[in-house]
Write an enzyme that holds these catalytic residues in place. Structure first.
Site, PDB file in Angstrom:
ATOM      1  N   CYS A  21       0.862  -1.176   0.000  1.00 45.90           N
ATOM      2  CA  CYS A  21       0.000   0.000   0.000  1.00 45.90           C
ATOM      3  C   CYS A  21       0.901   1.230   0.000  1.00 45.90           C
ATOM      4  CB  CYS A  21      -0.900  -0.010   1.232  1.00 45.90           C
ATOM      5  SG  CYS A  21      -2.039   1.374   1.258  1.00 45.90           S
ATOM      6  N   LEU A  22       1.056   1.812  -1.175  1.00 49.19           N
ATOM      7  CA  LEU A  22       1.933   2.968  -1.347  1.00 49.19           C
ATOM      8  C   LEU A  22       1.373   3.806  -2.489  1.00 49.19           C
ATOM      9  CD1 LEU A  22       4.652   4.234  -0.418  1.00 49.19           C
ATOM     10  CD2 LEU A  22       5.775   2.830  -2.139  1.00 49.19           C
TER      11      LEU A  22
END
Length: 153
Positions: free
Chosen positions: A86-87
């Protein structure tokens, strides 16, 4: 054509001037499959760990971000058990911050930074995130154990 030329240039740069602690190479028979290794940063629970990642470069690259996931299990609030990360720079706008000006080297450096500084407010793993926020010692101990178990060569 643009994609192949750009990938060749990026890989050449990653070979001659790789970011510290990062290596990246091409799958011999597939242009759009890359492999990377990130060394866990000093003074992090991932220190001395070597983490393998898989990078799949889409047909529309650089207008679409590469799909990157961890192959090595890692205990982290922003990385799930399937290795998904999750970036924001790995996602297209409006939810993400991917821009064609970014490159694979930048993405790998961003992932390395995320490893050193998790973002517990945007977690993929809620339980690990709350552990990071409210019981950091336990989080550090668990992350270190996972690193020793899965990322030691």
């Amino acid at each position: 054509m643009q994609r192949a030329t750009r990938l060749k240039r990026e890989l050449s740069l990653l070979t001659t001037e790789p970011p510290p602690g990062i290596t990246c190479w091409q799958d011999e028979n597939q242009l759009d499959n890359l492999h990377a290794q990130i060394l866990g940063g000093a003074d992090t629970p991932y220190e001395k760990g070597i983490f393998d990642l898989e990078i799949v470069v889409p047909e529309r690259y650089p207008f679409e971000p590469p799909k990157i996931r961890f192959l090595t299990p890692i205990y982290h609030p922003n990385i799930d058990s399937a290795g998904r990360i999750c970036l924001d720079v790995l996602k297209l706008p409006p939810k993400g911050a991917w821009r064609p000006a970014l490159n694979i080297s930048t993405l790998l450096s961003s992932i390395q930074l995320l490893m050193a500084e998790p973002n517990p407010d945007d977690p993929l793993m809620a339980d690990i995130s709350s552990e990071y926020k409210y019981n950091k010692q336990l989080f550090l101990q668990n992350a270190k154990e996972w690193t020793e178990k899965y990322a030691s060569q």
